[in-house]
Design a protein around this motif. Sequence first.
Motif, PDB file in Angstrom:
ATOM      1  N   MET A   1       0.837  -1.214   0.000  1.00 51.52           N
ATOM      2  CA  MET A   1       0.000   0.000   0.000  1.00 51.52           C
ATOM      3  C   MET A   1       0.865   1.255   0.000  1.00 51.52           C
ATOM      4  N   ASP A   2       2.028   1.189   0.691  1.00 53.94           N
ATOM      5  CA  ASP A   2       2.874   2.376   0.807  1.00 53.94           C
ATOM      6  C   ASP A   2       3.414   2.832  -0.547  1.00 53.94           C
ATOM      7  N   SER A   3       3.612   1.842  -1.475  1.00 50.38           N
ATOM      8  CA  SER A   3       4.218   2.223  -2.743  1.00 50.38           C
ATOM      9  C   SER A   3       3.192   2.825  -3.712  1.00 50.38           C
ATOM     10  N   ILE A   4       1.877   2.715  -3.372  1.00 51.85           N
ATOM     11  CA  ILE A   4       0.855   3.293  -4.255  1.00 51.85           C
ATOM     12  C   ILE A   4       0.884   4.805  -4.094  1.00 51.85           C
ATOM     13  N   SER A   5       0.743   5.507  -5.252  1.00 54.99           N
ATOM     14  CA  SER A   5       0.814   6.968  -5.165  1.00 54.99           C
ATOM     15  C   SER A   5      -0.408   7.514  -4.448  1.00 54.99           C
ATOM     16  N   LEU A   6      -0.255   8.736  -3.922  1.00 56.31           N
ATOM     17  CA  LEU A   6      -1.310   9.387  -3.146  1.00 56.31           C
ATOM     18  C   LEU A   6      -2.588   9.475  -3.982  1.00 56.31           C
ATOM     19  N   LYS A   7      -2.418   9.794  -5.283  1.00 62.14           N
ATOM     20  CA  LYS A   7      -3.576   9.956  -6.167  1.00 62.14           C
ATOM     21  C   LYS A   7      -4.400   8.665  -6.183  1.00 62.14           C
ATOM     22  N   TRP A   8      -3.706   7.525  -6.385  1.00 63.24           N
ATOM     23  CA  TRP A   8      -4.437   6.267  -6.471  1.00 63.24           C
ATOM     24  C   TRP A   8      -5.047   5.868  -5.152  1.00 63.24           C
ATOM     25  N   LYS A   9      -4.348   6.150  -4.063  1.00 65.97           N
ATOM     26  CA  LYS A   9      -4.918   5.848  -2.739  1.00 65.97           C
ATOM     27  C   LYS A   9      -6.239   6.588  -2.585  1.00 65.97           C
ATOM     28  N   TYR A  10      -6.213   7.874  -2.946  1.00 65.13           N
ATOM     29  CA  TYR A  10      -7.387   8.726  -2.791  1.00 65.13           C
ATOM     30  C   TYR A  10      -8.504   8.239  -3.706  1.00 65.13           C
ATOM     31  N   VAL A  11      -8.158   7.960  -4.997  1.00 65.02           N
ATOM     32  CA  VAL A  11      -9.174   7.539  -5.965  1.00 65.02           C
ATOM     33  C   VAL A  11      -9.788   6.199  -5.540  1.00 65.02           C
ATOM     34  N   ILE A  12      -8.924   5.242  -5.140  1.00 68.57           N
ATOM     35  CA  ILE A  12      -9.438   3.904  -4.768  1.00 68.57           C
ATOM     36  C   ILE A  12     -10.364   4.010  -3.561  1.00 68.57           C
TER      37      ILE A  12
END
Length: 482
Positions: A1-12
């Motif tokens: 999860m840490d390697s996912i970018s902030l944008k994708w974390k937010y979108v997901i």
Amino acid sequence: MDSISLKWKYVIATLIILLFIIGLFSLYNLKYQEKVIKDDDKERVRLITEIIKNGLITIMLEGRGKDFQKFLESLVAEDIEEVRIFDPSNSTIVASSIPREIGNKIYNEDILKYKSQIKPEVFSHKRGQRVVYSMLVPIYNERPCQRCHGKDHKIRGVLDVEISTMKTMSKIKTLRVRMIIFSLLTFLALGGALTVVTNLLVTRPVEAMIKTMKKVEEGDLSVRVDEQRGDEIGRLAASFNSMVRELQRAHEEIQRCHVEEMKRVERMANLGELAAAVAHEIKNPLAGISGAVQVIAEEFRDDDSKKEIVSDILSEIERLDKTVRDLLVFAKPTSPKKVSVDMSSVIERSVGLVRAKAEKQNIKIVTNFASDVTVRVDPEQLAQVFLNIMLNAIHAMPEGGTLTINHYMEEKNIVIDIKDTGQGIEPDKLKNIFKPFFTTKHTGTGLGLSISKNIVEAHGGDIEVFSEPGIGTTFRIKIPAT
Ligand SMILES: Nc1ncnc2c1ncn2[C@@H]1O[C@H](COP(=O)(O)OP(=O)(O)OP(=O)(O)O)[C@@H](O)[C@H]1O
Ligand SMILES: [Mg+2]
């Protein structure tokens, strides 16, 4: 999860929430629409039944009893599956759209339902594989009927109409498919819009900032990020820019200092070379003069008044010699030649050199040494340091006093405190005493402490001073024991 970018974390995260909300809303809507469809269809069943019942009564009243069975048979269309009338007193079918069942017993569940219902209502039930809507309506023995049928029975018969639920089911199926497609499209449209908006409002400016930060990291301090936006990212950009500006200013300042320091070191090196050359040139003739004056001194008798002048010349020559030696040490410092020695013996050697002078000035020397402290140092150089500091201390106590020398271990250092009860040093002078050529004495060169500091630092140690004017001064030398 840490390697996912902030944008994708937010979108997901937002999509999961959206999926949940849209799913819940669609499910509720579907159930509601299904109920509306079922209620509409039940109402349709009720109306059809009512029409059939009225049709039957009309036929009866017109005395066309023989058309009765024909009428029932003619009713069977795609929706209306079966229509029958049964006698509730003996449960026998008296007329039916399926002629072969006339005289048969009615289904048991129809009898039970008829008996349990308070007023006629549409209900669904299974007929083999099919689900049908049914309604059981009693046909009362009204006054006009009694002319032919007599008054014996209150109810002439029960009308049982069965209507297919196929249309209802197909409507519900279509509704379900539409609802799923609509929910998916809403989800995809919202998800897409969210990604685009996040990209525009957050990702792009943040990425631009990261790019700029990278450039700063690589050493380019001239770059800036766009700080036109009035939101948090704009404020972040402004803070970042001001930080980089400050960094650039500090960097330029450091570079300026560095250049100045380089120039100073170069100047000092040149000066040192010059001083060393001059000192070297003076040293030999001075030794010659000293030898010659000593020969001359021997020619005078002890009571000759000129002998005193000669001995003054000799002490001046000695002072000149010390200055030349100090200059040489300062200009051309040699690296320490370390050997294992007992620290007490090194200090004792320096104390021995000043003892006579101290006694002459009525100065008491107190020593306090830790036992068996063996260290690897250059004994010549350290003895020079102690001598310089002790001579300064003696010089600071012209009226007498106490010179205390302690040494002890503190963590991994050997510490030597040299303390006097002399005049002390004014705070404004204190910061200069280690600078070369700083002196307050007529006969001093101002090199003693500067040389001492260089020697201590060449041993990996450091030297501190504590002084109170009128009370005294303590020099603390710390040298790593290993
Ligand atoms: N123990 C002390 N008490 C008071 N002043 C001191 C003491 N030690 C040093 N100072 C001050 O620090 C100055 C610099 O000392 P430093 O030993 O470097 O030079 P100096 O003694 O003046 O000359 P020299 O080169 O002959 O030693 C002294 O002139 C003196 O003013
Ligand atoms: Mg001195």
